[in-house]
Design a protein around this motif. Structure first.
Motif, short mmCIF file in Angstrom:
data_model
loop_
_atom_site.label_atom_id
_atom_site.label_comp_id
_atom_site.label_asym_id
_atom_site.label_seq_id
_atom_site.Cartn_x
_atom_site.Cartn_y
_atom_site.Cartn_z
N CYS A 208 44.32 49.67 47.69
CA CYS A 208 45.47 49.65 46.78
C CYS A 208 46.07 48.26 46.66
N THR A 209 46.14 47.55 47.78
CA THR A 209 46.70 46.20 47.76
C THR A 209 45.84 45.29 46.88
N LEU A 210 44.53 45.37 47.05
CA LEU A 210 43.63 44.57 46.24
C LEU A 210 43.72 44.95 44.77
N ALA A 211 43.71 46.25 44.48
CA ALA A 211 43.79 46.70 43.09
C ALA A 211 45.08 46.25 42.43
N ARG A 212 46.16 46.28 43.17
CA ARG A 212 47.45 45.82 42.62
C ARG A 212 47.41 44.33 42.31
N GLU A 213 46.77 43.55 43.18
CA GLU A 213 46.63 42.11 42.91
C GLU A 213 45.79 41.88 41.65
N LEU A 214 44.74 42.66 41.48
CA LEU A 214 43.90 42.52 40.28
C LEU A 214 44.67 42.91 39.03
N ALA A 215 45.45 43.98 39.13
CA ALA A 215 46.21 44.46 37.97
C ALA A 215 47.30 43.48 37.55
N ALA A 216 47.72 42.62 38.48
CA ALA A 216 48.73 41.62 38.14
C ALA A 216 48.15 40.50 37.29
N VAL A 217 46.82 40.39 37.28
CA VAL A 217 46.15 39.30 36.57
C VAL A 217 45.46 39.79 35.30
N HIS A 218 44.98 41.04 35.32
CA HIS A 218 44.16 41.55 34.22
C HIS A 218 44.83 42.77 33.58
N ALA B 203 31.44 49.67 37.78
CA ALA B 203 31.03 48.70 38.78
C ALA B 203 31.74 49.03 40.09
N LEU B 204 31.12 48.60 41.18
CA LEU B 204 31.68 48.78 42.51
C LEU B 204 32.15 47.42 43.00
N PHE B 205 33.41 47.33 43.37
CA PHE B 205 34.01 46.06 43.77
C PHE B 205 34.87 46.28 45.01
N PRO B 206 34.84 45.35 45.97
CA PRO B 206 34.07 44.11 46.03
C PRO B 206 32.64 44.38 46.50
N GLY B 207 31.69 43.60 46.01
CA GLY B 207 30.33 43.64 46.51
C GLY B 207 30.19 42.74 47.72
N SER B 208 29.02 42.78 48.35
CA SER B 208 28.82 42.00 49.58
C SER B 208 28.97 40.50 49.32
N ALA C 140 34.85 35.41 49.94
CA ALA C 140 36.24 35.50 50.38
C ALA C 140 36.37 35.18 51.86
N ARG C 141 35.41 35.65 52.66
CA ARG C 141 35.44 35.37 54.10
C ARG C 141 35.30 33.87 54.35
N ALA C 142 34.42 33.22 53.61
CA ALA C 142 34.24 31.78 53.77
C ALA C 142 35.52 31.03 53.38
N ARG C 143 36.12 31.43 52.29
CA ARG C 143 37.36 30.79 51.84
C ARG C 143 38.46 30.92 52.89
N ALA C 144 38.55 32.10 53.52
CA ALA C 144 39.62 32.36 54.48
C ALA C 144 39.34 31.78 55.87
N LEU D 66 39.07 37.39 46.73
CA LEU D 66 38.57 38.56 46.03
C LEU D 66 39.10 38.62 44.59
N VAL D 67 40.35 38.24 44.40
CA VAL D 67 40.89 38.19 43.04
C VAL D 67 40.10 37.18 42.20
N GLU D 68 39.77 36.05 42.80
CA GLU D 68 38.96 35.06 42.09
C GLU D 68 37.58 35.62 41.76
N ALA D 69 36.96 36.32 42.73
CA ALA D 69 35.63 36.88 42.50
C ALA D 69 35.63 37.91 41.38
N PHE D 70 36.75 38.61 41.21
CA PHE D 70 36.81 39.66 40.19
C PHE D 70 36.74 39.08 38.78
N GLY D 71 37.04 37.80 38.64
CA GLY D 71 36.95 37.18 37.32
C GLY D 71 35.59 37.35 36.69
N GLU D 72 34.54 37.33 37.50
CA GLU D 72 33.19 37.52 36.98
C GLU D 72 33.03 38.92 36.39
#
Length: 251
Positions: A54-64, A140-145, A151-155, A232-238
């Motif tokens: 839910c937290t991730l989906a809410r972040e995505l919905a704030a952008v798209h 689509a299924l998100f996030p993928g591996s 995201a793990r590398a970024r963090a 993850l929000v950045e990755a969703f742009g694709e």
């Protein structure tokens, strides 16, 4: 804890749109958070996967411009059945519910559904997406591996992905950032390494961990949680670009 002694609940996890809000946005895409109701050790709530989805989906919905759907809060957690509180449904039930939701969206004019999955044990969701080809609803299924890896590398997550399976560095970090009130003391000393778990689906989690944890929550931090979500929000742009292009082509 609340005054009644009940654990605190995470605020803001349900969408608050009215029908007129949706009409004004005219979204072509819906996000369906899918979590679970399963043990996450002694320091994270049973709703951890749902809170993260839910937290991730809410972040995505704030952008798209999307329809943010309420979450599916019980899913396929049979491997956690040895711990009190865990509740599961069958893979066929989850498949049917998601398919019904997609059909309902299609009838209302929304042709894209993204499954924002917070529970790794929901293997059937891959089949749901696979079978959606030609159904009239793009899925689509998100996030993928690969999205998680970036995201793990970024963090700066230190635990390898295979080791960080459950209630580890990533999940604890996201909750420390987004909902610290849900994280109890004890994660700092709850690490459990169980890299060799070849028969987990047959034997269940209890064959590999007494605490329910597999991973290193001691390495978690709120900063890592913030960066994980941002990655993850950045990755969703694709995904948004892909389905935006498909929608334009279909139109």
């Amino acid at each position: 804890m609340t005054a009644s002694g009940q654990p605190a609940s995470a605020p803001g996890l349900l969408p608050a749109d009215t029908t007129e809000d949706v009409r004004a946005r005219r979204p072509a895409m819906a996000l369906l958070p899918i979590g679970s109701f399963e043990q996450h050790g002694a320091f994270l709530p049973l709703t951890t996967d749902t809170v993260i989805a839910c937290t991730l989906a809410r972040e995505l919905a704030a952008v798209h411009p999307v329809v943010l759907l309420p979450p599916l809060t019980v899913s396929c957690s049979q491997e956690h059945a040895a711990w009190p509180g865990t509740v599961s449904i069958s893979a066929r039930t989850l498949h049917a519910v998601v398919t019904d939701i997609a059909d309902s969206l299609r009838r209302s004019g929304i042709g894209t559904l993204i499954l924002v999955n917070g529970h790794g044990g929901n293997y059937v969701l891959r089949n749901v997406v696979q079978e959606s080809a030609g159904s009239g609803v793009r899925m689509a299924l998100f996030p993928g591996s690969a999205d998680w890896d970036a995201a793990r590398a970024r963090a700066g997550v230190r635990t390898p992905g295979h080791r960080d399976m459950h209630a580890g560095e990533v999940e604890t970090s996201i909750l420390l950032h987004a909902h610290p009130e849900l994280v109890k003391d004890g994660y700092e000393s709850a690490d459990c390494v169980a890299d060799d778990r070849k028969h987990l689906l047959t034997l269940g989690m209890s064959a590999y961990t007494e605490s329910g944890v597999i991973g290193c929550p001691s390495l978690a931090s709120a900063r890592k949680g913030r960066e994980l979500l941002a990655g993850l929000v950045e990755a969703f742009g694709e995904y948004a670009a892909l389905f935006g292009a498909r929608a334009a082509a279909d139109g």
